[in-house]
Design a protein around this motif. Structure first.
Motif, short mmCIF file in Angstrom:
data_model
loop_
_atom_site.label_atom_id
_atom_site.label_comp_id
_atom_site.label_asym_id
_atom_site.label_seq_id
_atom_site.Cartn_x
_atom_site.Cartn_y
_atom_site.Cartn_z
N GLY A 48 0.85 -1.03 -0.01
CA GLY A 48 -0.23 -0.09 -0.07
C GLY A 48 0.86 1.26 0.18
O GLY A 48 0.67 2.33 -0.72
N LEU A 49 1.85 1.24 0.81
CA LEU A 49 2.81 2.50 0.83
C LEU A 49 3.55 2.43 -0.31
O LEU A 49 3.59 3.80 -1.04
CB LEU A 49 3.84 2.36 1.97
CG LEU A 49 3.26 2.53 3.37
CD1 LEU A 49 4.23 1.92 4.29
CD2 LEU A 49 2.68 4.07 3.43
N LEU A 50 4.02 1.60 -1.07
CA LEU A 50 4.62 1.42 -2.54
C LEU A 50 3.80 2.10 -3.43
O LEU A 50 3.92 2.81 -4.47
CB LEU A 50 5.04 0.15 -2.73
CG LEU A 50 5.72 -0.17 -4.08
CD1 LEU A 50 6.75 0.98 -4.26
CD2 LEU A 50 6.25 -1.67 -4.39
N ALA A 51 2.58 1.64 -3.32
CA ALA A 51 1.43 2.53 -4.35
C ALA A 51 1.38 3.94 -4.20
O ALA A 51 1.09 4.55 -5.22
CB ALA A 51 0.21 1.62 -4.11
N LEU A 52 1.56 4.40 -3.01
CA LEU A 52 1.55 5.76 -2.85
C LEU A 52 3.00 6.41 -3.11
O LEU A 52 2.93 7.62 -3.52
CB LEU A 52 1.17 6.12 -1.25
CG LEU A 52 -0.25 5.89 -0.83
CD1 LEU A 52 -0.39 5.81 0.55
CD2 LEU A 52 -1.28 6.24 -1.69
N LEU A 61 11.42 2.92 1.70
CA LEU A 61 10.13 2.23 1.87
C LEU A 61 10.33 1.54 3.46
O LEU A 61 9.16 1.45 4.22
CB LEU A 61 9.82 1.21 0.82
CG LEU A 61 8.45 0.34 1.01
CD1 LEU A 61 7.37 1.22 0.71
CD2 LEU A 61 8.62 -0.47 -0.35
N ALA A 62 11.11 0.87 3.71
CA ALA A 62 11.10 0.25 5.11
C ALA A 62 10.87 1.21 6.27
O ALA A 62 10.17 1.08 7.11
CB ALA A 62 12.34 -0.74 5.45
N THR A 100 8.80 -0.42 -7.81
CA THR A 100 7.59 0.10 -8.35
C THR A 100 6.20 -1.38 -8.19
O THR A 100 6.54 -2.32 -8.03
CB THR A 100 7.29 0.20 -9.82
OG1 THR A 100 8.05 -0.86 -10.46
CG2 THR A 100 8.24 1.55 -10.20
N ILE A 101 5.15 -0.90 -7.99
CA ILE A 101 3.89 -1.74 -7.94
C ILE A 101 3.58 -2.27 -9.20
O ILE A 101 3.95 -1.53 -10.10
CB ILE A 101 2.76 -1.29 -7.02
CG1 ILE A 101 1.86 -2.42 -6.85
CG2 ILE A 101 2.10 -0.46 -7.86
CD1 ILE A 101 0.91 -1.94 -5.87
N THR A 102 3.47 -3.65 -9.66
CA THR A 102 3.10 -4.14 -10.79
C THR A 102 1.70 -4.21 -11.03
O THR A 102 0.91 -3.96 -9.95
CB THR A 102 3.39 -5.78 -10.76
OG1 THR A 102 2.87 -6.49 -9.91
CG2 THR A 102 4.96 -6.08 -10.42
#
Length: 159
Positions: A48-52, A61-62, A100-102
């Motif tokens: 969810g954080l990666l999507a943002l 990210l960690a 990046t989110i796929t």
């Protein structure tokens, strides 16, 4: 001399840490009830954080997820194995990877949105709307003000 009041405060069921641990147990149980087992709670948070924050590096990210870097690396590796995120080497720093989110990861997140809303509702259901608001404000303050005491403090990008 220990008073009855002190004994009450020392009872594990009156200890904030014990109650927070129990609340976490309940939250995780409800998480799996509502969202299934496609992701763990930490994987869900990371995705969810990666999507943002598309293109963020793994260490940042960690920090944003408030997990230690080794846990973040393990979670990202599992999400990559599941085809939910991609890691690309950054041209200016070959040791860092941009995440990046796929499309599959984005679809999975979207499919879990209704369950995440039900999870929040179920977890807070014993409280009135006013109590829910107060509880979330106080819990956020408790976490924010004690952030530096954490083994993996929240770290916002650029701070």
């Amino acid at each position: 001399m220990t008073t009855d009041h002190d004994r009450h405060l020392l009872d594990p069921h009156g200890q904030p840490g014990h109650l927070l641990r129990r609340a976490q147990q309940i939250s995780v149980s409800l998480f799996y009830d509502e969202l299934g087992d496609a992701l763990t709670p930490v994987q869900y948070a990371i995705l969810g954080l990666l999507a943002l924050h598309p293109g963020i590096d793994q260490v940042s990210l960690a920090g944003l997820a408030a997990v230690d870097t080794s846990t973040g690396a393990t979670v990202c590796a599992r999400l990559e194995e599941k085809g939910l995120l991609e890691r690309k080497i950054l041209p200016h720093n070959r040791r860092q990877r941009a995440l990046t989110i796929t499309p599959e990861g984005a679809r999975l997140l979207a499919s879990l949105e209704a369950g995440a809303l039900r999870l929040r509702e179920r977890l807070l259901a014993p409280l009135t709307p006013a109590e829910q608001h107060s509880f979330m404000n106080l819990l956020s303050k408790l976490v924010r003000e004690n952030n530096e005491q954490s083994r993996a403090p929240l770290s916002m990008p650029g701070t």
